[in-house]
Design an enzyme around this catalytic site. Sequence first.
Site, PDB file in Angstrom:
ATOM      1  N   ARG A  65     -25.131 -63.773  60.726  1.00  0.00           N
ATOM      2  CA  ARG A  65     -26.280 -62.984  60.272  1.00  0.00           C
ATOM      3  C   ARG A  65     -27.598 -63.724  60.468  1.00  0.00           C
ATOM      4  O   ARG A  65     -28.648 -63.175  60.155  1.00  0.00           O
ATOM      5  CB  ARG A  65     -26.119 -62.715  58.782  1.00  0.00           C
ATOM      6  CG  ARG A  65     -25.692 -61.298  58.422  1.00  0.00           C
ATOM      7  CD  ARG A  65     -25.450 -61.286  56.931  1.00  0.00           C
ATOM      8  NE  ARG A  65     -25.567 -60.016  56.315  1.00  0.00           N
ATOM      9  CZ  ARG A  65     -24.538 -59.254  55.958  1.00  0.00           C
ATOM     10  NH1 ARG A  65     -23.307 -59.615  56.242  1.00  0.00           N
ATOM     11  NH2 ARG A  65     -24.757 -58.131  55.320  1.00  0.00           N
TER      12      ARG A  65
ATOM     13  N   LYS B 209     -20.039 -51.004  59.693  1.00  0.00           N
ATOM     14  CA  LYS B 209     -19.292 -52.159  60.205  1.00  0.00           C
ATOM     15  C   LYS B 209     -17.895 -52.230  59.572  1.00  0.00           C
ATOM     16  O   LYS B 209     -16.899 -52.383  60.267  1.00  0.00           O
ATOM     17  CB  LYS B 209     -20.046 -53.469  59.916  1.00  0.00           C
ATOM     18  CG  LYS B 209     -21.445 -53.527  60.518  1.00  0.00           C
ATOM     19  CD  LYS B 209     -22.144 -54.853  60.218  1.00  0.00           C
ATOM     20  CE  LYS B 209     -22.401 -55.109  58.743  1.00  0.00           C
ATOM     21  NZ  LYS B 209     -23.333 -54.158  58.106  1.00  0.00           N
TER      22      LYS B 209
ATOM     23  N   ARG C 166     -31.969 -55.897  51.190  1.00  0.00           N
ATOM     24  CA  ARG C 166     -30.981 -56.247  52.219  1.00  0.00           C
ATOM     25  C   ARG C 166     -31.476 -55.836  53.601  1.00  0.00           C
ATOM     26  O   ARG C 166     -31.239 -56.537  54.585  1.00  0.00           O
ATOM     27  CB  ARG C 166     -29.632 -55.603  51.888  1.00  0.00           C
ATOM     28  CG  ARG C 166     -28.929 -56.332  50.734  1.00  0.00           C
ATOM     29  CD  ARG C 166     -27.919 -55.469  50.005  1.00  0.00           C
ATOM     30  NE  ARG C 166     -26.852 -54.978  50.841  1.00  0.00           N
ATOM     31  CZ  ARG C 166     -26.025 -53.980  50.492  1.00  0.00           C
ATOM     32  NH1 ARG C 166     -26.176 -53.379  49.319  1.00  0.00           N
ATOM     33  NH2 ARG C 166     -25.075 -53.600  51.307  1.00  0.00           N
TER      34      ARG C 166
ATOM     35  N   ARG D 177     -20.133 -51.204  44.468  1.00  0.00           N
ATOM     36  CA  ARG D 177     -20.699 -52.556  44.458  1.00  0.00           C
ATOM     37  C   ARG D 177     -21.994 -52.599  43.661  1.00  0.00           C
ATOM     38  O   ARG D 177     -22.821 -51.703  43.793  1.00  0.00           O
ATOM     39  CB  ARG D 177     -20.956 -53.013  45.906  1.00  0.00           C
ATOM     40  CG  ARG D 177     -19.689 -53.462  46.601  1.00  0.00           C
ATOM     41  CD  ARG D 177     -19.875 -53.621  48.083  1.00  0.00           C
ATOM     42  NE  ARG D 177     -21.099 -54.327  48.464  1.00  0.00           N
ATOM     43  CZ  ARG D 177     -21.427 -54.587  49.718  1.00  0.00           C
ATOM     44  NH1 ARG D 177     -20.632 -54.210  50.704  1.00  0.00           N
ATOM     45  NH2 ARG D 177     -22.542 -55.219  49.989  1.00  0.00           N
TER      46      ARG D 177
ATOM     47  N   ARG E 297     -21.553 -44.964  48.636  1.00  0.00           N
ATOM     48  CA  ARG E 297     -20.341 -45.700  49.032  1.00  0.00           C
ATOM     49  C   ARG E 297     -19.461 -46.063  47.832  1.00  0.00           C
ATOM     50  O   ARG E 297     -19.942 -46.497  46.800  1.00  0.00           O
ATOM     51  CB  ARG E 297     -20.762 -46.990  49.754  1.00  0.00           C
ATOM     52  CG  ARG E 297     -19.621 -47.976  49.951  1.00  0.00           C
ATOM     53  CD  ARG E 297     -19.914 -48.975  51.018  1.00  0.00           C
ATOM     54  NE  ARG E 297     -20.981 -49.909  50.705  1.00  0.00           N
ATOM     55  CZ  ARG E 297     -21.400 -50.847  51.542  1.00  0.00           C
ATOM     56  NH1 ARG E 297     -20.866 -50.954  52.743  1.00  0.00           N
ATOM     57  NH2 ARG E 297     -22.358 -51.659  51.184  1.00  0.00           N
TER      58      ARG E 297
HETATM   59  P1  ADP Z   1     -21.285 -51.595  56.378  1.00  0.00           P
HETATM   60  O1  ADP Z   1     -19.967 -52.337  56.350  1.00  0.00           O
HETATM   61  O2  ADP Z   1     -21.964 -51.688  57.705  1.00  0.00           O
HETATM   62  O3  ADP Z   1     -22.183 -51.960  55.256  1.00  0.00           O
HETATM   63  P2  ADP Z   1     -19.640 -49.229  55.673  1.00  0.00           P
HETATM   64  O4  ADP Z   1     -18.603 -49.197  56.745  1.00  0.00           O
HETATM   65  O5  ADP Z   1     -19.225 -49.697  54.339  1.00  0.00           O
HETATM   66  O6  ADP Z   1     -20.939 -50.042  56.198  1.00  0.00           O
HETATM   67  O7  ADP Z   1     -20.253 -47.751  55.576  1.00  0.00           O
HETATM   68  C1  ADP Z   1     -21.230 -47.440  54.571  1.00  0.00           C
HETATM   69  C2  ADP Z   1     -20.928 -46.045  53.980  1.00  0.00           C
HETATM   70  O8  ADP Z   1     -21.170 -45.051  54.980  1.00  0.00           O
HETATM   71  C3  ADP Z   1     -19.474 -45.874  53.545  1.00  0.00           C
HETATM   72  O9  ADP Z   1     -19.467 -45.079  52.370  1.00  0.00           O
HETATM   73  C4  ADP Z   1     -18.819 -45.144  54.725  1.00  0.00           C
HETATM   74  O10 ADP Z   1     -17.756 -44.285  54.284  1.00  0.00           O
HETATM   75  C5  ADP Z   1     -19.974 -44.333  55.303  1.00  0.00           C
HETATM   76  N1  ADP Z   1     -19.954 -44.235  56.775  1.00  0.00           N
HETATM   77  C6  ADP Z   1     -19.506 -45.161  57.663  1.00  0.00           C
HETATM   78  N2  ADP Z   1     -19.677 -44.742  58.944  1.00  0.00           N
HETATM   79  C7  ADP Z   1     -20.249 -43.503  58.860  1.00  0.00           C
HETATM   80  C8  ADP Z   1     -20.693 -42.529  59.840  1.00  0.00           C
HETATM   81  N3  ADP Z   1     -20.571 -42.760  61.166  1.00  0.00           N
HETATM   82  N4  ADP Z   1     -21.239 -41.388  59.376  1.00  0.00           N
HETATM   83  C9  ADP Z   1     -21.362 -41.156  58.044  1.00  0.00           C
HETATM   84  N5  ADP Z   1     -20.987 -42.019  57.071  1.00  0.00           N
HETATM   85  C10 ADP Z   1     -20.423 -43.185  57.471  1.00  0.00           C
HETATM   86  P1  ADP Z   2     -23.403 -54.984  54.004  1.00  0.00           P
HETATM   87  O1  ADP Z   2     -22.882 -55.074  55.377  1.00  0.00           O
HETATM   88  O2  ADP Z   2     -23.118 -53.688  53.325  1.00  0.00           O
HETATM   89  O3  ADP Z   2     -24.840 -55.401  53.895  1.00  0.00           O
HETATM   90  P2  ADP Z   2     -21.778 -57.306  53.186  1.00  0.00           P
HETATM   91  O4  ADP Z   2     -20.598 -56.991  52.376  1.00  0.00           O
HETATM   92  O5  ADP Z   2     -21.596 -57.698  54.600  1.00  0.00           O
HETATM   93  O6  ADP Z   2     -22.746 -56.063  53.049  1.00  0.00           O
HETATM   94  O7  ADP Z   2     -22.637 -58.447  52.471  1.00  0.00           O
HETATM   95  C1  ADP Z   2     -22.982 -58.377  51.106  1.00  0.00           C
HETATM   96  C2  ADP Z   2     -23.864 -59.566  50.737  1.00  0.00           C
HETATM   97  O8  ADP Z   2     -23.120 -60.781  50.933  1.00  0.00           O
HETATM   98  C3  ADP Z   2     -25.115 -59.734  51.580  1.00  0.00           C
HETATM   99  O9  ADP Z   2     -26.206 -58.973  51.074  1.00  0.00           O
HETATM  100  C4  ADP Z   2     -25.365 -61.245  51.469  1.00  0.00           C
HETATM  101  O10 ADP Z   2     -25.949 -61.582  50.207  1.00  0.00           O
HETATM  102  C5  ADP Z   2     -23.947 -61.813  51.468  1.00  0.00           C
HETATM  103  N1  ADP Z   2     -23.469 -62.122  52.831  1.00  0.00           N
HETATM  104  C6  ADP Z   2     -22.441 -61.528  53.505  1.00  0.00           C
HETATM  105  N2  ADP Z   2     -22.275 -62.072  54.717  1.00  0.00           N
HETATM  106  C7  ADP Z   2     -23.243 -63.032  54.840  1.00  0.00           C
HETATM  107  C8  ADP Z   2     -23.606 -63.939  55.884  1.00  0.00           C
HETATM  108  N3  ADP Z   2     -22.967 -63.965  57.062  1.00  0.00           N
HETATM  109  N4  ADP Z   2     -24.652 -64.775  55.642  1.00  0.00           N
HETATM  110  C9  ADP Z   2     -25.308 -64.772  54.479  1.00  0.00           C
HETATM  111  N5  ADP Z   2     -25.023 -63.941  53.463  1.00  0.00           N
HETATM  112  C10 ADP Z   2     -23.995 -63.069  53.633  1.00  0.00           C
END
Ligand code: ADP
Ligand code: ADP
Length: 215
Positions: free
Chosen positions: A88, A13, A171, A160, A127
């Site tokens: 979410r 995302k 998660r 992180r 990551r």
């Molecule tokens: P999210 O915001 O959904 O948690 P991220 O965009 O931070 O996910 O992506 C998680 C990890 O995977 C990052 O280290 C990113 O560089 C990598 N990543 C993102 N998209 C892809 C993909 N299509 N294929 C492989 N690795 C990816």
């Molecule tokens: P990822 O997409 O990699 O799971 P985020 O950076 O979006 O991580 O979120 C990290 C943490 O922040 C989540 O595990 C949750 O604890 C909190 N969080 C983020 N967005 C929300 C939301 N919309 N509602 C509730 N908790 C959230």
Amino acid sequence: MILVLLGPPGAGKGTQAKGLEDRHAMVQLSTGDMLRAAVAAGTDLGLKAGAIMERGELVPDDLVIGLIAERIDADGASENFILDGFPRTIGQAEALDRLLEERKRTVDRVIVIAVDDDALVARIIGRFTCECGEGYHDVFKKPKVAGVCDRCGGTKFTRRPDDTEEVVRARLKAYYAQTVPLIGYYEQQGKVASVDGMAGIETVEKEIDEALKGV
Ligand code: ADP
Ligand code: ADP
Ligand code: ZN
């Protein structure tokens, strides 16, 4: 346009939101980033949210809804937003619909990024992020020059504290229990497009651009 990016932790995302910002005139709103900023600043909200995030659980709806409302109002009524990590829960989605209705706006498109659990864990564990916000991965997205950010030339990267295998499992549980029902919620509104998040980053970018045509 208001676009929601929906998908499990590690689906891509944040990566796709940054790409959309570069390709189109759109602004990323990430509740995860906002909450981490509040934790770093030691605000009341940060103190409340920090312990919950460490466990991989969801922060209470009213806290994140307040953050999003503030930012939408600050950034301007006509802005094109990418909502990354919000809503979410069904409660958040309903609150968002009300909030946007009051501002004569609506969610235009919901993109679901689908990725297998095993791949998600590998993505999360590898990551890391530059100070400028650019995201990387030990295997899948290395900086062109090791240790130097492609985007800003910086050399300071962080990982992180919640990006461990144990917390990722929690998660994922929260995602399946509380967030997956949103897919049905938005399908009823006819707004959902799904993309194959197992593909490479650039292929996913193309699929998303395709899904946004005509919106
Ligand atoms: P999210 O915001 O959904 O948690 P991220 O965009 O931070 O996910 O992506 C998680 C990890 O995977 C990052 O280290 C990113 O560089 C990598 N990543 C993102 N998209 C892809 C993909 N299509 N294929 C492989 N690795 C990816
Ligand atoms: P990822 O997409 O990699 O799971 P985020 O950076 O979006 O991580 O979120 C990290 C943490 O922040 C989540 O595990 C949750 O604890 C909190 N969080 C983020 N967005 C929300 C939301 N919309 N509602 C509730 N908790 C959230
Ligand atoms: Zn950088």
